[in-house]
Write a protein that holds these residues in place. Structure first.
Motif, PDB file in Angstrom:
ATOM      1  N   UNK A 106       0.863  -1.181   0.000  1.00 28.81           N
ATOM      2  CA  UNK A 106       0.000   0.000   0.000  1.00 28.81           C
ATOM      3  C   UNK A 106       0.896   1.227   0.000  1.00 28.81           C
ATOM      4  N   UNK A 107       0.548   2.191  -0.826  1.00 25.65           N
ATOM      5  CA  UNK A 107       1.242   3.483  -0.857  1.00 25.65           C
ATOM      6  C   UNK A 107       0.197   4.571  -0.693  1.00 25.65           C
ATOM      7  N   UNK A 108       0.385   5.429   0.293  1.00 25.00           N
ATOM      8  CA  UNK A 108      -0.438   6.632   0.434  1.00 25.00           C
ATOM      9  C   UNK A 108       0.389   7.761  -0.155  1.00 25.00           C
ATOM     10  N   UNK A 109      -0.176   8.460  -1.120  1.00 29.57           N
ATOM     11  CA  UNK A 109       0.598   9.433  -1.888  1.00 29.57           C
ATOM     12  C   UNK A 109      -0.171  10.722  -2.115  1.00 29.57           C
ATOM     13  N   UNK A 110       0.587  11.742  -2.409  1.00 30.82           N
ATOM     14  CA  UNK A 110       0.035  13.007  -2.850  1.00 30.82           C
ATOM     15  C   UNK A 110       0.693  13.332  -4.188  1.00 30.82           C
ATOM     16  N   UNK A 111      -0.037  13.991  -5.055  1.00 32.72           N
ATOM     17  CA  UNK A 111       0.492  14.335  -6.370  1.00 32.72           C
ATOM     18  C   UNK A 111      -0.342  15.465  -6.943  1.00 32.72           C
ATOM     19  N   UNK A 112       0.224  16.256  -7.844  1.00 30.74           N
ATOM     20  CA  UNK A 112      -0.550  17.335  -8.449  1.00 30.74           C
ATOM     21  C   UNK A 112      -1.721  16.828  -9.287  1.00 30.74           C
ATOM     22  N   UNK A 113      -1.615  15.568  -9.766  1.00 26.58           N
ATOM     23  CA  UNK A 113      -2.693  14.976 -10.563  1.00 26.58           C
ATOM     24  C   UNK A 113      -2.523  13.464 -10.581  1.00 26.58           C
ATOM     25  N   UNK A 114      -3.589  12.795 -10.952  1.00 26.21           N
ATOM     26  CA  UNK A 114      -3.508  11.341 -11.101  1.00 26.21           C
ATOM     27  C   UNK A 114      -2.492  10.984 -12.187  1.00 26.21           C
ATOM     28  N   UNK A 115      -2.492  11.752 -13.264  1.00 25.27           N
ATOM     29  CA  UNK A 115      -1.550  11.488 -14.357  1.00 25.27           C
ATOM     30  C   UNK A 115      -0.105  11.598 -13.886  1.00 25.27           C
ATOM     31  N   UNK A 116       0.183  12.592 -13.044  1.00 24.41           N
ATOM     32  CA  UNK A 116       1.538  12.745 -12.521  1.00 24.41           C
ATOM     33  C   UNK A 116       1.921  11.555 -11.648  1.00 24.41           C
ATOM     34  N   UNK A 117       0.982  11.103 -10.817  1.00 29.32           N
ATOM     35  CA  UNK A 117       1.239   9.936  -9.975  1.00 29.32           C
ATOM     36  C   UNK A 117       1.465   8.699 -10.834  1.00 29.32           C
ATOM     37  N   UNK A 118       0.609   8.488 -11.818  1.00 33.47           N
ATOM     38  CA  UNK A 118       0.748   7.325 -12.694  1.00 33.47           C
ATOM     39  C   UNK A 118       2.094   7.340 -13.412  1.00 33.47           C
ATOM     40  N   UNK A 119       2.529   8.503 -13.874  1.00 31.20           N
ATOM     41  CA  UNK A 119       3.817   8.609 -14.552  1.00 31.20           C
ATOM     42  C   UNK A 119       4.959   8.243 -13.609  1.00 31.20           C
ATOM     43  N   UNK A 120       4.857   8.676 -12.366  1.00 30.71           N
ATOM     44  CA  UNK A 120       5.897   8.365 -11.383  1.00 30.71           C
ATOM     45  C   UNK A 120       5.909   6.861 -11.075  1.00 30.71           C
ATOM     46  N   UNK A 121       4.734   6.269 -10.934  1.00 34.03           N
ATOM     47  CA  UNK A 121       4.655   4.838 -10.623  1.00 34.03           C
ATOM     48  C   UNK A 121       5.184   3.964 -11.757  1.00 34.03           C
ATOM     49  N   UNK A 122       5.177   4.479 -12.975  1.00 35.11           N
ATOM     50  CA  UNK A 122       5.731   3.726 -14.107  1.00 35.11           C
ATOM     51  C   UNK A 122       7.213   3.407 -13.904  1.00 35.11           C
ATOM     52  N   UNK A 123       7.889   4.151 -13.026  1.00 35.60           N
ATOM     53  CA  UNK A 123       9.311   3.950 -12.757  1.00 35.60           C
ATOM     54  C   UNK A 123       9.569   2.844 -11.742  1.00 35.60           C
ATOM     55  N   UNK A 124       8.531   2.395 -11.047  1.00 36.43           N
ATOM     56  CA  UNK A 124       8.685   1.385 -10.003  1.00 36.43           C
ATOM     57  C   UNK A 124       9.120   0.056 -10.623  1.00 36.43           C
ATOM     58  N   UNK A 125      10.233  -0.514 -10.154  1.00 40.26           N
ATOM     59  CA  UNK A 125      10.676  -1.801 -10.695  1.00 40.26           C
ATOM     60  C   UNK A 125       9.628  -2.914 -10.600  1.00 40.26           C
TER      61      UNK A 125
END
Length: 95
Positions: A48-67
């Motif tokens: 589980x990750x509790x996160x904040x981000x300027x937008x869902x798209x920004x969060x999704x883009x960041x999560x794409x980097x997760x191995x």
């Protein structure tokens, strides 16, 4: 604010091989200001990750980097919510 639920889709042996890289990703995720809290699900079925981000798209883009995502080890379900009550220690972090 977002709750990200990870569900492992590959054997734990494969997940464990990517764990150090996943933790390095999380360190960068927190340093970039996205992370609030994270951890394993009890039973080791995911995380589980509790996160904040300027937008869902920004969060999704960041999560794409997760191995875990890059290697196809986990499925990600993202739930966006608006906090109506928070602990006083989180003032300014989520409000």
């Amino acid at each position: 604010m977002f709750a990200v639920i990870l569900s492992y889709v590959r054997p734990l042996e494969e997940v464990d091989q990517a764990l150090a890289a996943h933790r390095a990703f999380l360190a960068d995720f927190y340093a970039a200001g996205f992370g609030i809290a994270s951890g394993r699900q009890v039973g080791r079925t995911g995380g589980v990750i509790i996160a904040t981000a300027p937008s869902r798209a920004a969060l999704e883009a960041e999560l794409e980097k997760d191995p875990f995502k890059v290697k196809g080890l986990a499925q990600y379900d993202i739930y966006e919510f608006t906090p109506t009550m928070t602990h006083p220690a989180l003032k300014g972090v989520v409000n």
